[in-house]
Design an enzyme around this catalytic site. Structure first.
Site, PDB file in Angstrom:
ATOM      1  N   LEU A   1       0.869  -1.173   0.000  1.00  0.00           N
ATOM      2  CA  LEU A   1       0.000   0.000   0.000  1.00  0.00           C
ATOM      3  C   LEU A   1       0.903   1.217   0.000  1.00  0.00           C
ATOM      4  CD1 LEU A   1      -2.675  -0.864   2.744  1.00  0.00           C
ATOM      5  CD2 LEU A   1      -2.968  -0.995   0.263  1.00  0.00           C
ATOM      6  N   ASP A   2       0.488   2.286  -0.662  1.00  0.00           N
ATOM      7  CA  ASP A   2       1.256   3.527  -0.612  1.00  0.00           C
ATOM      8  C   ASP A   2       1.343   4.009   0.830  1.00  0.00           C
ATOM      9  OD1 ASP A   2       1.485   3.478  -3.355  1.00  0.00           O
ATOM     10  OD2 ASP A   2      -0.176   4.879  -3.695  1.00  0.00           O
ATOM     11  N   GLN A   3       2.367   4.774   1.131  1.00  0.00           N
ATOM     12  CA  GLN A   3       2.570   5.258   2.499  1.00  0.00           C
ATOM     13  C   GLN A   3       1.359   6.029   3.009  1.00  0.00           C
ATOM     14  OE1 GLN A   3       6.288   7.296   3.078  1.00  0.00           O
ATOM     15  NE2 GLN A   3       5.894   7.767   5.212  1.00  0.00           N
TER      16      GLN A   3
END
Length: 243
Positions: free
Chosen positions: A71-73
């Site tokens: 998942l993106d940050q």
């Protein structure tokens, strides 16, 4: 499993933090409720990552769970780690083979579509700008272009704002973010593809649900509750009916 890596001794605060993120655990896997702002993997300028925190679940031989997707940050929500190498291989194959059904929720603003649902079928390609990687919508014959499809549904709308449910069929980098930008309604708080903090203090994208084949048989459905800041912002812009 991650092999032959020394297992650091985590501070008590980190141990309590990562154990508090556990949504589900069994003999095969662990599911976490990742908060926005926590990086999945270590990198330049990243002080703490979820991968680093897997040391909290290491076995006596040093092997620790392995994250099988990303998942993106800035994205919050459910993410899965495998406890053994065979499980990691099975889950990685399921994600790559599109046997995992993913559901995201996003708060967006912009030129909303007239329809209430549809599919964005737009290939994506990675480019480098000012030393940073980002994705662009590309023609299918462009070098490096990869097919990308995202189903979408408007759960609530109010003026230029909407709460949207997304079902990505592929797993390209930043796929949902780029596709929503191309639709005309970028995600609130998206500094790369939208207006950044002019619209929200962080990226308002939440991985709400995973439906995946469990390595021991049947299917497993994992759900992550909406973060309170997401819920409050949705309410403040008149989208509470879709929550």
């Amino acid at each position: 499993m991650t092999r032959n890596r020394p297992v650091p001794s985590l501070p008590p605060a980190d141990l309590a933090f990562v154990r508090g993120l556990v949504l589900h655990e069994d003999n095969s896997l662990i599911a976490f409720n990742k908060p926005s702002g926590l990086a999945v993997q270590a990198g330049s300028g990243i002080a703490r990552s979820l991968d680093d925190l897997m040391a909290a679940f290491a076995k006596s031989n040093g092997k620790r769970p392995r994250l099988v997707h990303r998942l993106d940050q800035g994205t919050s929500g459910v993410i899965v780690a495998a406890k053994t190498q065979p499980v990691a291989a099975k889950l990685s194959e399921a994600f790559a083979g599109r046997d995992v059904q993913k559901t995201y929720l996003a708060l967006v603003k912009g030129r909303l579509p007239d329809a209430d649902e549809g599919v964005i079928d737009a290939p994506l390609a990675k480019v480098e700008e000012s030393g940073k990687a980002r994705m662009i919508v590309a023609k299918p014959d462009r070098k490096g272009a990869q097919a990308a499809r995202t189903g979408w549904r408007v759960r609530a709308r109010n003026g230029a704002f909407a709460l949207m449910e997304l079902a990505p069929e592929t797993g390209r980098m930043h796929q949902i973010r780029v596709h929503l930008m191309s639709l005309g309604c970028p995600i609130l708080g998206d500094a790369l593809y939208g207006e950044g903090q002019a619209t929200a203090p962080r990226l308002m994208l939440h991985a709400a649900r995973l439906d995946l084949p469990h390595p021991e048989g049947k299917r497993l459905v994992l759900e992550s509750p909406l973060p309170e800041d997401f819920r409050q912002l949705a309410t403040s812009v008149g989208l509470q009916a879709g929550l």
